[in-house]
Scaffold this motif. Structure first.
Motif, PDB file in Angstrom:
ATOM      1  N   UNK A 117       0.845  -1.196   0.000  1.00  0.00           N
ATOM      2  CA  UNK A 117       0.000   0.000   0.000  1.00  0.00           C
ATOM      3  C   UNK A 117       0.874   1.237   0.000  1.00  0.00           C
ATOM      4  N   UNK A 118       0.312   2.320  -0.528  1.00  0.00           N
ATOM      5  CA  UNK A 118       1.041   3.585  -0.539  1.00  0.00           C
ATOM      6  C   UNK A 118       1.234   4.098   0.879  1.00  0.00           C
ATOM      7  N   UNK A 119       2.027   5.159   1.004  1.00  0.00           N
ATOM      8  CA  UNK A 119       2.117   5.852   2.289  1.00  0.00           C
ATOM      9  C   UNK A 119       0.718   6.284   2.690  1.00  0.00           C
ATOM     10  N   UNK A 120       0.343   6.005   3.915  1.00  0.00           N
ATOM     11  CA  UNK A 120      -0.954   6.491   4.381  1.00  0.00           C
ATOM     12  C   UNK A 120      -2.128   5.624   3.966  1.00  0.00           C
ATOM     13  N   UNK A 121      -1.841   4.438   3.429  1.00  0.00           N
ATOM     14  CA  UNK A 121      -2.953   3.581   3.011  1.00  0.00           C
ATOM     15  C   UNK A 121      -3.586   2.881   4.202  1.00  0.00           C
ATOM     16  N   UNK A 122      -2.892   2.904   5.341  1.00  0.00           N
ATOM     17  CA  UNK A 122      -3.461   2.295   6.540  1.00  0.00           C
ATOM     18  C   UNK A 122      -2.662   1.117   7.077  1.00  0.00           C
ATOM     19  N   UNK A 123      -1.464   0.910   6.514  1.00  0.00           N
ATOM     20  CA  UNK A 123      -0.669  -0.247   6.942  1.00  0.00           C
ATOM     21  C   UNK A 123      -0.318  -0.188   8.429  1.00  0.00           C
TER      22      UNK A 123
END
Lengths: 502, 334
Positions: free
Chosen positions: A37-43
């Motif tokens: 996931x991108x930065x800030x996708x919730x990982x």
């Protein structure tokens, strides 16, 4: 076979920010499951739900197929869920054996330390993962990857059945990274379920059997790794986001560059041989992953970590920027990423914060002119529509978006030529966000040069005239026309090129 | 939650206000109590005496306020006072300087001592507590070395002793210097960007740097201020007692810090006022003087000072923790 740990439709909000909007993922014993996931996708939020650091707002959590109470950090550990972070959190002055065993031994102030047992336990755990160093070594003396091995050994020793690894290879050179991957495989072959988070697609392709893609807090897809192409994954991560607004008119090419960097290097900041140009009225977007050197570049330009070599030219004149004061004097303004720590001084009134960078101009002989201050503050409160009970209210009493407007006002007051914006809409509500966007556009159309750092691709692409992508402190690609999200992400991930030794 | 934060800050402001009112009340209570208990307490004579005896500590407290506002501390002020007194005495007696020139040089020496503290704090980024703990010993040590621990300087001319023992326009001479400097400090702290920037540095030093504020300059100047004032206090001290010795001003730094903290300045930096400090100085000075007049043993003064200070510290600490307890630690703000 049932999943060791399964999450179903997990949601989690922080105030108005919905970090997770429905994430489902199942981890099976002996499987390496990748999370993308991108930065800030919730990982990070997802990891924190799994390790019990955050309680989900809704959704189900199943352990061995049975519904379970939401986890706490203690109960998560007891159920065998362990997380290994990028930066190992060990006691540097204790030995490897002590670090491994501290968490495993019963906690009683009076229990005797059984050194022999400790050494035996540590030795056998280290052997299981093929570590080469002695359990008696002080952790301080170990390299970063070796410290990660200690963490893994500790996780194994605690009987972990689920091991979450958060970008374990991000700071490792290739050879070390490969060894770590071997160990991850070994871990899985012993029946541990591994959740593997990484931005390195090749790595994921090499070890994971399944992959889950997160986007905007949702699990978009879970696929078997086999047969999935990199392009598909990038597509899934980015989604088909439409740039919300009309493209910007490009600034006139007649004028020369306002700012030119030539082979700028700053070892302390990790910036290497960086060259770029930016014209008045232009918004140059800086893409890249967190830690790629974007904020570091901004700090160099603002004089917080001055450059070691290379040159900075403003309107073709070389300048020296050794401190933020120098930068302000040259008409450079920097809206920092961490608003609460750097952007504003929370307990100070709105008006004090707004006039902070223009004190010499506004207050000759340092004598405070309250009328001037008040009228400047009121002007910005009005023009930026800052919601505050008054100019004398402490900034800490404002909402995030309004705090950010105060921080912006501070820099607009300096009438800058170059405005560096670092994640200008992070933690800002949607209304304030679009206001900030149109403000950025308006400022650029008035001739301000803007260097925009944003981890939010749609924002970066919608606002920027040109985009440069950084990786490892260097510009790896520049796009003269707005690129597609895929292009930016591929450049940021280094996919399609030879992987660099970090 | 942001409004809650606002209310908390408002409460703290109210508290600071209450704190100063509280000090006024304490002062009043002290005055009334000692008027009854002590003979010749409530006289102009005695009021002047209190002023005369609190000028040096008062000066140090006023100068220490900006340092503490920046989040720093200066433990070396009393030692520097001793060193400056010895320098003054040596220059006058051994080098034949006229008292005025000797005084100016002693004050300059104080400024240099303060600059040493400031430079070590800002350049080497050493904790102020450690730096000034070091110079606390260093300055006193040099003073003792210069006098071999026994030499005292006396027999100053009457024109010089006028500064410490006589009156000018009805008040002790040194009181005028104290008022002048306290007034200057009040204007600097409350009416110039220098004072405001001290508070910014105390609240959030990193944030001050990102705002382009000259953090090192602010901090250095604050320590130079304490050094300079220690020099001035040394001259007044010498004039009051008529002698200069290496042990001049021992323990004054702690009394001054006590007065500052009692006056409502947060030891963590950021909040505090000069008038609060003045009230703190007054509360302590009246207490000490009054107990002597009431024929109480000296220890009582220590006990009551301690009780007063701890009450003040408890209040500001509570206020600090309330203000620093972020609206939420784990959640990003909207």
């Amino acid at each position: 076979m049932s999943a060791v740990l399964e999450l179903r439709s997990i949601t989690k909000s922080f105030g108005p920010v919905r970090a997770l909007r429905g994430v489902s993922i199942a981890l099976f014993p002996g499987q390496i499951h990748a999370l993308l996931g991108e930065n800030g996708a919730g990982k990070s939020t997802l990891i924190k739900v799994m390790t019990g650091a955050h309680q989900p707002d809704s959704g189900e959590l199943l352990l061995d197929g049975k519904p379970s109470q939401p986890l706490s950090p203690v109960s998560a550990r007891a159920k065998g869920i362990a997380c290994i972070y990028q930066q190992p959190a060990l006691f540097p002055d204790l030995s490897v054996a002590e670090n491994i065993c501290l968490a495993l031994e019963p906690h009683s102030a009076l229990s005797r330390v059984r050194w022999k047992n400790r050494l035996q336990t540590a030795t056998s755990l280290l052997r299981r993962i093929g570590a080469q160093f002695s359990p008696e070594t002080e952790v301080r003396a170990l390299s970063m990857p070796e410290q990660q091995l200690v963490e893994i050994a500790r996780a194994l020793g605690s009987g972990a059945r689920v091991v979450i690894m958060d970008e374990p290879t991000a700071s490792l050179p290739e050879q070390e990274a490969n060894r770590l991957l071997e160990i991850v495989r070994e871990l899985a072959s012993q029946g541990v379920a591994v959740l593997y988070i990484s931005h390195r697609l090749e790595e994921i392709a090499a070890i994971a059997s399944h992959v889950t893609v997160l986007r905007d807090g949702e699990s978009i897809a879970t696929l078997p790794m086999e047969g999935v192409t990199h392009d598909q994954l990038v597509e899934l991560m980015v989604g088909r986001k439409v740039a919300a607004s009309a493209p910007l008119p490009a600034p006139s090419t007649a004028s020369g560059p306002l700012l030119e960097l030539q082979n700028l290097t700053c070892t302390a900041a990790g910036i290497r041989n960086l060259s770029l140009q930016i014209r008045p009225g232009e918004i140059l977007g800086l893409g890249g992953l967190v830690g790629a050197g974007r904020t570091e570049l901004a700090r160099v330009l603002f004089g917080i970590t001055p450059a070691d070599s290379g040159s900075i030219l403003l309107e073709n004149h070389p300048v020296q920027i050794r401190s933020p004061r120098d930068a302000i004097g040259h008409g450079i303004a920097y809206l920092p990423e961490d608003r609460r720590r750097h952007g504003v001084i929370l307990p100070m009134p709105v008006e004090h914060n707004m006039t902070m960078a223009v004190q010499p101009r506004l207050f000759p002989w340092t004598w405070i002119r309250r009328n001037r201050e008040r009228s400047m503050a009121n002007q910005f409160i009005e023009s930026l529509a800052v919601k505050t009970s008054g100019p004398e209210a402490p900034v800490g009493s404002l909402s995030g978006g309004n705090q950010q407007k105060v921080a912006l006002a501070r820099w607009l007051a300096t009438r800058p030529r170059l405005l560096i914006l670092d994640e200008p809409t992070q933690g800002v509500d949607i209304g304030a966000k679009s206001e900030i966007h149109s403000l950025i556009r308006k400022l650029a159309s008035e001739g301000l040069a803007v260097l925009l750092i944003s981890s939010e691709l749609p924002e970066l692409l919608a606002l920027s005239h040109r985009v440069a992508v950084l990786r490892g402190g260097e510009i790896v690609r520049s796009f003269d026309a707005p690129p597609t999200p895929q292009q930016v992400l591929q450049a940021a991930l280094g996919y399609g090129e030879k992987r660099e030794v970090a | 939650m942001s409004t809650a934060f606002h209310h908390r800050l408002a409460r703290i402001r109210a508290l600071v206000f209450r704190h100063e009112s509280l000090l006024l009340l304490i002062l009043l209570a002290e005055w009334i109590t000692f008027s009854f208990l002590g003979r010749r307490f409530a006289t102009w004579e005695n009021a002047a005496d209190i002023l005369r005896h609190s000028a040096e500590i008062g000066l140090l407290a006023v100068a220490l306020t900006p340092v503490i506002l920046t989040g720093g501390i200066d433990l070396s002020a009393g030692s520097l006072l001793g060193l400056c007194a010895v320098i003054f005495g040596k220059l006058w007696r051994d080098a034949g300087f006229p008292p005025t020139l000797a005084a100016v040089t002693a004050v300059a020496a104080g400024a240099v001592g303060g600059l040493l503290n400031g430079s070590l704090v800002t350049r080497l980024k050493l904790p102020p507590l450690i730096v000034t703990l070091g110079t606390f010993s260093l300055f006193r040590g040099i003073a003792e070395a210069l006098t071999r621990g026994t030499d005292t300087f006396t027999n100053f001319p009457n024109t010089f002793l006028f500064l410490g023992q006589e009156r000018l326009l009805g008040l002790p001479t040194q009181a005028w210097i104290f008022f002048l400097l306290a007034g200057t400090a009040w204007l600097l702290i409350h009416r110039t960007t220098a004072g405001r920037n001290c508070c910014s540095a105390g609240f959030n030093p990193e944030g001050a740097v990102y705002a382009g504020l000259p953090l090192s300059k602010i901090q250095t100047l604050a320590y130079v201020g304490v050094g300079t004032v220690a020099g001035i206090a040394a001259v007044i001290y010498t004039a009051r007692l008529g002698q200069a010795r290496a042990d001049a001003g021992s323990g004054y730094e702690l009394l001054a810090i006590t007065a500052v903290v009692l006056g409502g300045t947060s030891i963590f930096g950021g909040t505090g006022t000069i008038h609060g400090t003045l009230l703190g100085v007054a509360a302590l000075a009246v207490l000490n003087n009054g107990l002597v007049h009431a024929r109480q043993p000296r220890e009582t003064a220590g006990i009551l000072t301690g009780v007063l200070l701890l009450t003040a510290l408890t209040l500001t600490t509570l206020a600090y923790f309330r203000s620093s307890r972020k609206p939420s630690r784990t959640q990003p703000s909207p």
